[in-house]
Design a protein around this motif. Structure first.
Motif, PDB file in Angstrom:
ATOM      1  N   TYR A  25      -0.228   7.513   8.914  1.00 55.56           N
ATOM      2  CA  TYR A  25       0.263   7.165   7.579  1.00 55.56           C
ATOM      3  C   TYR A  25       1.487   6.263   7.670  1.00 55.56           C
ATOM      4  CZ  TYR A  25       2.787   7.458   3.208  1.00 55.56           C
ATOM      5  OH  TYR A  25       3.480   7.116   2.079  1.00 55.56           O
ATOM      6  N   PHE A  26       2.459   6.633   8.497  1.00 46.80           N
ATOM      7  CA  PHE A  26       3.699   5.857   8.592  1.00 46.80           C
ATOM      8  C   PHE A  26       3.433   4.466   9.164  1.00 46.80           C
ATOM      9  CE2 PHE A  26       5.175  10.213   8.365  1.00 46.80           C
ATOM     10  CZ  PHE A  26       6.231  10.119   7.475  1.00 46.80           C
ATOM     11  N   LEU A  27       2.501   4.375  10.109  1.00 45.64           N
ATOM     12  CA  LEU A  27       2.166   3.068  10.674  1.00 45.64           C
ATOM     13  C   LEU A  27       1.504   2.180   9.625  1.00 45.64           C
ATOM     14  CD1 LEU A  27       2.028   1.255  13.173  1.00 45.64           C
ATOM     15  CD2 LEU A  27      -0.181   2.303  13.726  1.00 45.64           C
ATOM     16  N   ILE A  28       0.537   2.742   8.907  1.00 48.16           N
ATOM     17  CA  ILE A  28      -0.161   1.966   7.869  1.00 48.16           C
ATOM     18  C   ILE A  28       0.803   1.550   6.764  1.00 48.16           C
ATOM     19  CG2 ILE A  28      -1.906   2.122   6.049  1.00 48.16           C
ATOM     20  CD1 ILE A  28      -3.479   3.990   7.951  1.00 48.16           C
ATOM     21  N   ALA A  29       1.641   2.493   6.317  1.00 46.83           N
ATOM     22  CA  ALA A  29       2.580   2.180   5.236  1.00 46.83           C
ATOM     23  C   ALA A  29       3.578   1.109   5.653  1.00 46.83           C
ATOM     24  CB  ALA A  29       3.313   3.447   4.797  1.00 46.83           C
ATOM     25  N   PHE A  30       3.960   1.101   6.936  1.00 43.82           N
ATOM     26  CA  PHE A  30       4.905   0.090   7.419  1.00 43.82           C
ATOM     27  C   PHE A  30       4.268  -1.300   7.400  1.00 43.82           C
ATOM     28  CE2 PHE A  30       6.908  -2.435  10.734  1.00 43.82           C
ATOM     29  CZ  PHE A  30       8.252  -2.292  10.429  1.00 43.82           C
ATOM     30  N   ILE A  31       3.067  -1.411   7.955  1.00 45.87           N
ATOM     31  CA  ILE A  31       2.406  -2.724   8.009  1.00 45.87           C
ATOM     32  C   ILE A  31       2.033  -3.193   6.604  1.00 45.87           C
ATOM     33  CG2 ILE A  31       0.427  -4.003   8.927  1.00 45.87           C
ATOM     34  CD1 ILE A  31       0.391  -2.098  11.293  1.00 45.87           C
ATOM     35  N   ALA A  32       1.683  -2.253   5.716  1.00 46.22           N
ATOM     36  CA  ALA A  32       1.296  -2.629   4.359  1.00 46.22           C
ATOM     37  C   ALA A  32       2.449  -3.242   3.573  1.00 46.22           C
ATOM     38  CB  ALA A  32       0.754  -1.404   3.612  1.00 46.22           C
ATOM     39  N   ARG A  33       3.691  -3.052   4.024  1.00 47.30           N
ATOM     40  CA  ARG A  33       4.839  -3.671   3.358  1.00 47.30           C
ATOM     41  C   ARG A  33       5.003  -5.137   3.745  1.00 47.30           C
ATOM     42  NH1 ARG A  33       8.903   1.062   2.714  1.00 47.30           N
ATOM     43  NH2 ARG A  33       7.750   2.753   3.649  1.00 47.30           N
ATOM     44  N   LEU A  34       4.462  -5.529   4.868  1.00 43.50           N
ATOM     45  CA  LEU A  34       4.686  -6.878   5.381  1.00 43.50           C
ATOM     46  C   LEU A  34       4.285  -7.986   4.409  1.00 43.50           C
ATOM     47  CD1 LEU A  34       3.824  -6.771   9.201  1.00 43.50           C
ATOM     48  CD2 LEU A  34       5.967  -7.527   8.155  1.00 43.50           C
ATOM     49  N   GLY A 201      -5.243  -1.623   1.387  1.00 43.02           N
ATOM     50  CA  GLY A 201      -6.454  -0.836   1.141  1.00 43.02           C
ATOM     51  C   GLY A 201      -6.458   0.449   1.951  1.00 43.02           C
ATOM     52  N   ALA A 202      -6.043   0.369   3.228  1.00 39.61           N
ATOM     53  CA  ALA A 202      -5.976   1.570   4.069  1.00 39.61           C
ATOM     54  C   ALA A 202      -4.929   2.551   3.539  1.00 39.61           C
ATOM     55  CB  ALA A 202      -5.656   1.177   5.505  1.00 39.61           C
ATOM     56  N   PHE A 203      -3.802   2.015   3.065  1.00 42.18           N
ATOM     57  CA  PHE A 203      -2.765   2.863   2.482  1.00 42.18           C
ATOM     58  C   PHE A 203      -3.295   3.580   1.238  1.00 42.18           C
ATOM     59  CE2 PHE A 203       0.856   3.268  -0.516  1.00 42.18           C
ATOM     60  CZ  PHE A 203       1.656   4.137   0.222  1.00 42.18           C
ATOM     61  N   ALA A 204      -4.070   2.872   0.430  1.00 40.37           N
ATOM     62  CA  ALA A 204      -4.630   3.470  -0.777  1.00 40.37           C
ATOM     63  C   ALA A 204      -5.625   4.577  -0.439  1.00 40.37           C
ATOM     64  CB  ALA A 204      -5.319   2.398  -1.621  1.00 40.37           C
ATOM     65  N   LEU A 205      -6.441   4.352   0.590  1.00 39.14           N
ATOM     66  CA  LEU A 205      -7.505   5.294   0.910  1.00 39.14           C
ATOM     67  C   LEU A 205      -7.076   6.394   1.865  1.00 39.14           C
ATOM     68  CD1 LEU A 205     -10.425   2.723   1.328  1.00 39.14           C
ATOM     69  CD2 LEU A 205      -9.876   4.131  -0.667  1.00 39.14           C
ATOM     70  N   HIS A 206      -5.828   6.370   2.321  1.00 43.12           N
ATOM     71  CA  HIS A 206      -5.345   7.440   3.193  1.00 43.12           C
ATOM     72  C   HIS A 206      -5.443   8.779   2.458  1.00 43.12           C
ATOM     73  CE1 HIS A 206      -2.404   9.905   5.439  1.00 43.12           C
ATOM     74  NE2 HIS A 206      -2.754   9.156   6.464  1.00 43.12           N
TER      75      HIS A 206
END
Length: 420
Positions: A25-34, A201-206
């Motif tokens: 989750y933390f990895l996806i949320a970090f990249i999703a901010r980029l 999209g990955a952040f949304a579907l987590h």
């Protein structure tokens, strides 16, 4: 007679937030901010390259910020109403499409007005990953962690989130420069579109996206009334974070003017990084501050350090002295921002946490856009010395809001609200 003694009971410690949310989750949320960090600089880069106008590039970047500021709180309210998952999936697709559409418009024959309109569309559909991540994690903490650990965990979470934001906003423009140099000026926007669709999209579907606050559904209560968002205790936090946003915008712009006067405007980012690194480190350190150091006291003290650092701007005469002032400001700005977000989390009305977090995030964006625009005009028409006064004003707004917050809160009420 002997009695068999009962075996000692072993109580397992409650799981940490990292375990509850999961490392992915933390990895996806970090990249999703980029992508959000890449948008403003990417838009500026491609407009200047394709249209040959620095003025239009600046206006276009401001248009992105305007779209985000106007629609951000509405998107947060939609997430509170319909859930984060459906809102983020729609935004991931819409924002990816808007980034590609903007690229075609700017390289086409469309008038400048359509370029600005497309830029507003980028900002309006920008997925609010950072505030929604804060809201999601605070909800997990409130629902699934013991009450005794909530206050410290919320503080540590806000510290991590602020440090993540600052890291992304340093790395995002760097990534834009790499893609633009290696491929073409349009490459950063295409890259941002791909990252948006995939990682937002990955952040949304987590799985955490399905998590709903117990306050909203467990006992059948509806979310708090919208009027609860306009309580003075919450509005003063918005004002304080607006001051921080104005500081960001005025400081970077006036620093660029300061270095341009010395023939090295490209080094402004390096000096600004001195403040950014210190701010991120100190923001993470907030989690280890003792509970006796109350949140309202943290706001006042760290905003006071920020204000003291800005007062030194009246005496800087070299990159060395500017670096010293920026280092002092870095000590104050990170913890101030973390404390403000912590107050926002503590004072969010029931079922309105995503709305509050997007209000605070939009406050930073609005302040940054206003600050950059005003500082740019003053630096160009009046001079760098006048522009360097603006960060002082911004820091005073943040400090003054801290004083008002002290009057609006009490030690007992502040501590209880954090754990409520």
């Amino acid at each position: 007679m002997t009695h068999a003694s009962a075996p000692p009971q072993i109580t397992e410690p409650s799981p940490s937030l990292l375990r509850l949310a999961g490392f992915p989750y933390f990895l996806i949320a970090f990249i999703a901010r980029l992508p959000f960090a890449m948008m403003v600089v990417g838009v500026l880069t491609v407009v200047v390259s394709a249209r040959g106008s620095l003025s239009l590039g600046g206006l276009t970047s401001a248009a992105v910020g305007l779209g985000t500021a106007c629609f951000g709180p509405l998107l947060g309210a939609a997430a509170d109403r319909f859930g984060q998952r459906v809102v983020l999936v729609v935004l991931a697709l819409a924002n990816g499409a808007m980034l590609l559409l903007f690229t075609f418009v700017v390289y086409g024959e469309a008038a400048d007005g359509f370029v600005l309109l497309a830029a507003v569309g980028i900002g309006a559909t920008a997925p609010q990953v950072a505030p929604l991540s804060r809201s999601r994690l605070v909800t997990i903490i409130a629902d699934r962690m013991p009450e005794a650990r909530r206050a410290k965990t919320v503080s540590g979470t806000m510290a991590y989130e602020s440090a993540a934001d600052e890291t992304v906003f340093v790395f995002g423009p760097f990534l834009v420069g790499i893609l633009a140099s290696a491929f073409a000026p349009w490459a950063p926007l295409v890259g941002a579109a791909v990252l948006t669709v995939v990682f937002v999209g990955a952040f949304a579907l987590h799985p955490s996206g399905r998590h709903v606050s117990q306050d909203r559904d467990a006992d059948g209560r509806a979310p708090s009334a919208v009027s609860e968002l306009f309580r003075p205790q919450l509005l003063i936090v918005v004002l304080g974070i607006l001051g921080v946003g104005i500081f960001f915008g005025t400081m970077l712009t006036s620093l660029t003017s300061f270095m341009a006067d010395r023939g090295a405007p490209e080094q402004a980012g390096l000096l600004y990084g001195v403040m950014g690194v210190g701010s991120a480190v100190l923001a993470l350190g907030v989690a280890w501050l003792p509970p006796s150091f109350s949140m309202r006291a943290r706001w006042l003290i760290f905003a006071g350090i920020l204000l003291a650092g800005t007062l030194l701007l009246g005496f800087v005469d070299s990159p060395g002295t500017m670096m010293l002032a920026l280092a002092i400001m870095g000590i104050g700005i990170g913890p101030t921002l973390v404390t403000q977000y912590s107050f926002g989390a503590a004072r969010s009305p029931r079922g309105r946490s995503a709305t509050v977090m997007t209000m605070l995030g939009s406050g930073v964006v609005v302040g940054q856009s206003i600050g950059a625009a005003v500082a740019g005009e003053i630096a160009e028409n009046v001079g760098t010395s006048a522009a360097l006064l603006l960060p002082m004003i911004a820091a005073f707004i943040a400090f003054g809001a801290g004083v008002a917050n002290w009057a609006l809160s009490s030690e007992r009420r502040t501590r209880s609200s954090v754990t409520a």
